[in-house]
Design an enzyme around this catalytic site. Structure first.
Site, PDB file in Angstrom:
ATOM      1  N   PRO A   1     -11.576  -8.253 -14.673  1.00 14.40           N
ATOM      2  CA  PRO A   1     -12.614  -7.708 -13.789  1.00 14.40           C
ATOM      3  C   PRO A   1     -12.609  -8.320 -12.389  1.00 14.40           C
ATOM      4  CG  PRO A   1     -13.512  -8.170 -15.969  1.00 14.40           C
ATOM      5  CD  PRO A   1     -12.131  -8.757 -15.943  1.00 14.40           C
TER       6      PRO A   1
ATOM      7  N   LYS B   1      -6.203   2.010 -17.316  1.00 14.20           N
ATOM      8  CA  LYS B   1      -5.825   3.110 -16.436  1.00 14.20           C
ATOM      9  C   LYS B   1      -5.416   2.659 -15.037  1.00 14.20           C
ATOM     10  CE  LYS B   1      -8.706   6.647 -18.643  1.00 14.20           C
ATOM     11  NZ  LYS B   1      -9.782   7.640 -18.403  1.00 14.20           N
ATOM     12  N   GLY B   2      -5.674   1.427 -14.667  1.00 16.02           N
ATOM     13  CA  GLY B   2      -5.311   0.965 -13.333  1.00 16.02           C
ATOM     14  C   GLY B   2      -6.396   1.259 -12.311  1.00 16.02           C
ATOM     15  N   VAL B   3      -6.503   0.378 -11.306  1.00 14.09           N
ATOM     16  CA  VAL B   3      -7.592   0.499 -10.330  1.00 14.09           C
ATOM     17  C   VAL B   3      -7.120   0.399  -8.880  1.00 14.09           C
ATOM     18  CG1 VAL B   3      -9.362  -0.349 -11.905  1.00 14.09           C
ATOM     19  CG2 VAL B   3      -8.077  -1.985 -10.529  1.00 14.09           C
TER      20      VAL B   3
ATOM     21  N   GLU C   1      -5.566   2.529  -6.879  1.00 12.86           N
ATOM     22  CA  GLU C   1      -5.715   3.711  -6.040  1.00 12.86           C
ATOM     23  C   GLU C   1      -7.159   4.232  -6.015  1.00 12.86           C
ATOM     24  OE1 GLU C   1      -2.905   4.365  -4.620  1.00 12.86           O
ATOM     25  OE2 GLU C   1      -1.327   3.740  -5.986  1.00 12.86           O
TER      26      GLU C   1
ATOM     27  N   PHE D   1       0.815  -1.225   0.000  1.00 10.63           N
ATOM     28  CA  PHE D   1       0.000   0.000   0.000  1.00 10.63           C
ATOM     29  C   PHE D   1       0.844   1.268   0.000  1.00 10.63           C
ATOM     30  CE2 PHE D   1      -2.113  -3.229   2.779  1.00 10.63           C
ATOM     31  CZ  PHE D   1      -3.009  -3.692   1.838  1.00 10.63           C
TER      32      PHE D   1
ATOM     33  N   THR E   1      -9.872  -9.473 -10.472  1.00 12.56           N
ATOM     34  CA  THR E   1      -8.831  -8.861  -9.646  1.00 12.56           C
ATOM     35  C   THR E   1      -9.070  -7.364  -9.503  1.00 12.56           C
ATOM     36  OG1 THR E   1      -7.383  -8.638 -11.583  1.00 12.56           O
ATOM     37  CG2 THR E   1      -7.104 -10.603 -10.227  1.00 12.56           C
TER      38      THR E   1
ATOM     39  N   THR F   1      -1.871  -7.387  -5.935  1.00 15.24           N
ATOM     40  CA  THR F   1      -2.824  -6.727  -6.822  1.00 15.24           C
ATOM     41  C   THR F   1      -3.223  -7.576  -8.017  1.00 15.24           C
ATOM     42  OG1 THR F   1      -0.916  -5.669  -7.832  1.00 15.24           O
ATOM     43  CG2 THR F   1      -2.108  -4.401  -6.204  1.00 15.24           C
TER      44      THR F   1
END
Length: 732
Positions: free
Chosen positions: A626, A695-697, A699, A235, A628, A462
């Site tokens: 979807p 775009k990444g998830v 954060e 984190f 993870t 992640t």
């Protein structure tokens, strides 16, 4: 063509983890291993006058006690080298000199044949100090301007606020928080017969660890290798090399033996944390809630030796349309360790204050909170003067509100109840950057048709192993079980830190491009045979399906990967790609967005708050997996619940020490706190952000959650709590 991207596939590393076969940094068995335990400072500022180590050395099994008096040579403290995630200033180096900079600072390292002996002996080390006055209270320290560049003011925000028909002015605060991943920080340093080091480290970047310790100890290229195959959560706590790896390397070099240093849970509170912030928001608007002025002033904490900065205020100039904006960011230098990036650093704090202030504006104007945000929507990031490459935030509002049932909300506070419980509905927007970093990957195809793809990235839980396998498998048309992804090793192609939600975009692009380069190599190899069925074809003419390279126009003309590799005369073929952002990105602002809807139940007599329902609508480009990805959003929402209602590391300013430095007293949500959580991925196509459209998830899931909860608590009770966490004493 084998389709893997976009499928909710199981984690490829899951079986290793659930059967206990995945090895973490503190678990590697090494012959002759010794164990190091740090001795930490009990005061916040001063000097070490003397260290009494005789009693510790007398404990059976103790090998040595290291301190600033007998450690190996280290690079000078003021040398300019920093790590990949460093702040401006001089990075902390343990056991460097006799200075005590913060409470909990490691002052010595006891090394013994067993962990138990080392830990006991560490309690016997005596330290005599010359204590100096310290300051750990952000309210009592004179601030200074942060070195980070803020967007320049636009318009005249102060004049626009003064003449606005509706004004909101409020102060918000957030406390210190600590990361508390499941796996504590640990490093196992294996001392090789030739003097080389193999370092197993809990880190979000093996490359960063290697470069940092190599510089500090003057190690040459090839002297050390860092591995981090599995990480049990981080984190942000693993972005910078933490002191346990420096101590372990130091001891290994000093003793010429293998050494493991594992931090206790209490010691996990002795490096880095989310910084405390004090924020003031001024919003000016017309009677319908259209923003005319935004002023956002932030005071954050930092250490005496580094200026830690975050993007806290910038979001107030980027998320909504407003022509008059002034942003300010100052720091208070305290006698604490330098704060550290923690999930959605800066954004989760700044957007908390912004979204609470917007809710106060909605109340002041009588405009529905969702409608207020729709009315102030901006397709342009006015901080940068650039349009967003994509911004499906309006769709997030629409789909999230519909799923939640927002239209049934009575806007009057204290108007909804179930028996003795007051019901509150609140919402907030979320945003995060969609970054792309240079990254490299190598793809190797063996003669048996199996594929190995490698990059020195990390997987902090992640799902990196899985999504990279999906990207590689789809690009080369192979089933998942024929693809292996390797990571967490500095002998592999270089990769950036795993953080900031840019790993899939950055490393995933490199993986895709390496596999595309491998297809070109396969085609060139096949065409060396004059009778090749692929003669004359270009890379655009062929496709990979079921372990074959074939013509798109005539699938019967094909060759198996095995035949092509065999034809090459080599046991394998490989290709490497070094991916970097394309110039077209510079024309656009890029980001992911969210709309979070929350229901809370507040016991009117006791003041207890339960988050009974959350709907989080996320627009994050193309979602590679979807399953993870949803897991990441759910984790972020849970953390947002903790941020809103529970998390706070409390400082005793008289001692300058964190007091609740354990999981018994540092409160985080448990399963009983978690009720109905729903995630919606809003369809979003973006050809600009990167070739994958991702775009990444990691954060975005936490951003906006605390604000939505705070707004729901106000709706339920009529009481506005602006200081996190919202504990029952503040409500009562």
């Amino acid at each position: 063509m084998t389709a893997h991207i976009g499928k909710p596939l199981d984690r490829v590393d899951g079986p290793l983890k659930v059967t206990g076969q995945a090895q973490y940094a503190g678990e590697f068995a090494v012959p002759g291993l010794t164990y190091g335990v740090a001795v930490n400072s009990t005061l916040a500022k001063g000097r070490i006058l003397a260290l009494d180590v005789d009693a510790a050395k007398a404990v059976p099994g103790v090998v040595d006690v290291l301190s600033h008096l007998n450690r190996p040579r280290m690079a000078a403290y003021d040398e300019s080298y920093t790590d990949m995630d460093s702040a401006d200033g001089a990075p902390f180096r343990p056991l460097f000199n006799d200075r005590v900079l913060y409470s909990g600072q490691p002052l010595a390292l006891v090394v013994a044949e067993t962990f138990e002996a080392a830990r006991y002996a560490a309690t016997l080390v005596g330290v005599r100090y010359a204590q100096e006055p310290h300051q750990t209270d952000i309210h009592r320290q004179a601030p200074h301007d942060a070195p980070a560049e803020l967007p320049k003011p636009r318009g005249d925000a102060d004049e626009a606020f003064a003449r606005a028909a509706v004004k909101v002015e409020a102060a918000y605060s957030s406390p210190v928080e600590h990361h508390n991943p499941m796996e504590p920080h640990a490093s196992t340093v294996v001392y090789q017969p030739d003097g080389g080091l193999t370092i197993y480290d809990k880190t979000q970047s093996a490359v960063n660890t290697l470069e940092f310790v190599s510089h500090i100890f003057g190690l040459a290229d090839g002297d050390a290798r860092v591995l981090s195959p599995f990480v049990g959560g981080a984190f942000g706590s693993g972005l910078r090399p933490q002191y346990q790896v420096v101590l372990a390397v130091m001891a290994a070099l000093h003793l010429k033996r293998s050494v493991r240093v594992t931090l206790t849970r209490q010691q996990m509170f002795t490096f880095g944390h989310r910084p405390q912030t004090l924020q003031r928001l001024k919003l000016g608007a017309d009677q319908k809630g259209h923003l005319e002025a935004v002023i956002h002033e932030v005071l954050g904490e930092t250490s005496r030796f580094e200026d830690f900065t975050e993007h806290v205020a910038e979001w107030s100039g980027a998320l909504y349309h407003c022509d008059n904006v002034r942003l300010a960011y100052q720091l208070a230098a305290l006698d604490v360790y330098t704060p550290l990036d923690m999930r959605a650093p800066g954004a989760v704090l700044g957007i908390y204050a912004l979204e609470c202030a917007l809710d106060e504006l909605a109340v002041a104007t009588g405009v529905d909170p969702v409608q207020l945000r729709i009315d102030n929507f901006s397709p342009v990031n006015q901080n940068e003067g650039k349009p967003y490459s994509s911004k499906q935030l309006l769709a997030c509002y629409q789909q999230g509100a519909e799923r939640f049932g927002w239209s049934q909300r009575n806007p009057q506070p204290r108007s909804m109840r179930e028996g003795h419980q007051l019901i509150g509905w609140g919402m907030a927007s979320g945003a995060w950057e969609a970054m792309l970093m240079p990254a490299s990957a190598k793809a190797t195809l063996a003669i048996d048709g199996s594929l190995v793809v490698a990059s020195a990235t990390a997987d902090i839980g992640t799902g990196t192993y899985t999504v990279m396998t999906q990207i590689a498998g789809e690009t080369l048309g192979l089933p998942m079980d024929k693809v292996t992804f390797k990571l967490g090793d500095t002998s592999l192609p270089k990769a950036p830190l795993e953080g900031g939600s840019f790993t899939v975009s950055s490393v995933g692009t490199a993986v895709q491009q390496a596999c595309q380069a491998l297809i070109k190599t396969l085609l060139e190899t096949a065409q060396k045979d004059d009778d090749s069925p692929l003669a004359g074809a270009t890379p655009d003419d062929v496709e990979c399906v079921d372990g074959c390279l074939r013509l798109k126009a005539d699938p019967a003309r094909s060759l198996t990967f095995t035949d092509i590799v065999r034809q090459s005369g080599s046991p394998s073929l490989e290709a490497q790609a070094d991916a970097k952002p394309e110039a077209e990105r510079d024309k656009y602002a890029t980001g992911s967005h969210a709309a979070v809807f929350v229901e809370v139940k507040v016991d009117e007599a006791l003041g207890t708050v339960q988050v009974s329902r959350v709907v989080s609508a996320i627009a994050a480009g193309r979602v590679v997996n979807p399953k993870t990805a949803e897991n990441q959003i759910l984790g972020g929402v849970v953390w947002g619940i903790g941020m809103a209602l529970q998390e706070e590391t409390q400082l005793d300013h008289h001692l300058g020490r964190f007091m609740n430095h354990s999981l018994a007293e540092y409160h985080i949500p448990v399963q009983a706190d978690i009720q109905d959580l729903q995630v919606i991925f809003v369809e979003e196509h973006d050809r600009i952000v990167n070739p994958l459209g991702s775009k990444g998830v990691g954060e975005i899931g936490i951003v906006g959650v605390a604000a939505a909860i705070a707004n729901a608590v106000y709706h339920a009770t009529g009481k506005r709590v602006r200081d996190l966490p919202i504990t029952l004493d503040k409500l009562l």
